[in-house]
Motif scaffolding. Structure first.
Motif, PDB file in Angstrom:
ATOM      1  N   THR A  30      -5.466  -0.082   4.526  1.00  0.00           N
ATOM      2  CA  THR A  30      -5.628   0.835   3.958  1.00  0.00           C
ATOM      3  C   THR A  30      -6.577   1.888   4.405  1.00  0.00           C
ATOM      4  O   THR A  30      -6.165   3.504   4.104  1.00  0.00           O
TER       5      THR A  30
ATOM      6  N   MET B  69      -7.322  -2.274  -3.503  1.00  0.00           N
ATOM      7  CA  MET B  69      -6.216  -2.707  -2.799  1.00  0.00           C
ATOM      8  C   MET B  69      -5.776  -3.901  -2.372  1.00  0.00           C
ATOM      9  O   MET B  69      -5.248  -4.769  -2.243  1.00  0.00           O
TER      10      MET B  69
ATOM     11  N   VAL C 237      -4.993  -5.544   4.032  1.00  0.00           N
ATOM     12  CA  VAL C 237      -4.984  -5.203   3.233  1.00  0.00           C
ATOM     13  C   VAL C 237      -5.434  -4.127   3.567  1.00  0.00           C
ATOM     14  O   VAL C 237      -5.326  -2.801   2.849  1.00  0.00           O
TER      15      VAL C 237
ATOM     16  N   VAL D 275       0.858  -1.002   0.313  1.00  0.00           N
ATOM     17  CA  VAL D 275      -0.020   0.154  -0.031  1.00  0.00           C
ATOM     18  C   VAL D 275       0.606   1.338   0.060  1.00  0.00           C
ATOM     19  O   VAL D 275       1.018   2.406  -0.682  1.00  0.00           O
TER      20      VAL D 275
END
Length: 211
Positions: A180, A205, A176, A106
């Motif tokens: 994010t 993402m 993830v 990220v």
């Protein structure tokens, strides 16, 4: 792999707040009849997922028992705490690796790496019913990001219906996604970020960085 783009829905809750979601199942039942389909996207997009390195690179960190059945492992950027106590201890090291992979993936995409450490709490899946959580009720079944305490909360289930920690692709995707949210919160300087953008980027993402 080819992934179908999700349909985009909008609904307004009883408090008058507007929610933008990319899955009809994320709409609470009481609002489904009034939900509006904003965009239907049957087309296919091809993603080239970036491979995780945590399976091959050993993540450093000492696993310690805090109290009772609660264990934790500390890394440079994350503290992973298993409050359930039933996870194999070496899996804590693996999850710490997933967190570091998420930060790298990220961070490279948005050109931002937070220097503040984030806690990741692993809780029993049955606990989500009794915990206060932000967002639509269905969003809490897997996990959420607690902005105030800089904590990612993940609920672990012993089956594949929602979030089994043995389903590693699903767990990576969740980490993830929630990480994010933490990055956007920092980039927006702790101010409100539109939910459609917040959830949309987190979902993107998660899809693009997990096999």
């Amino acid at each position: 792999c080819s992934v179908s783009e999700p349909d985009i829905y909008k609904y307004i809750d009883d408090a008058g707040k507007t929610w933008i979601v990319n899955n009809e199942n994320a709409i609470p039942y009481k609002y489904r009849d009034s939900a509006e389909l904003l965009e239907k996207t049957p087309k296919q997009r091809t993603y080239q997922p970036k491979k995780s390195t945590s399976e091959t690179k050993k993540v450093k960190g000492r696993i310690r028992r805090i109290q009772g059945t609660t264990y934790k492992i500390e890394g440079d950027n994350f503290i992973v705490i298993d409050k359930k106590g039933s996870m194999p201890k070496e899996d804590l090291r693996t999850i710490l690796g997933f967190c570091e992979d998420a930060r790298k993936a990220v961070g490279e995409d948005v050109n931002f790496f937070s220097k503040k450490r984030i806690s990741v709490h692993l809780l029993d899946g049955d606990e989500y019913v009794s915990k206060p959580k932000p967002g639509p009720p269905t969003a809490a079944k897997a996990g959420y990001y607690d902005q105030k305490n800089r904590t990612i909360v993940i609920y672990l289930y012993d089956n594949h219906d929602i979030n089994d920690y043995r389903d590693r692709s699903r767990l990576k995707s969740l980490i993830v996604h929630e990480y994010t949210h933490s990055v956007l919160y920092d980039l927006c300087e702790h101010k409100h970020c539109p939910s459609w953008f917040d959830e949309g980027l987190a979902s993107y993402m998660a899809m693009s960085h997990v096999e």
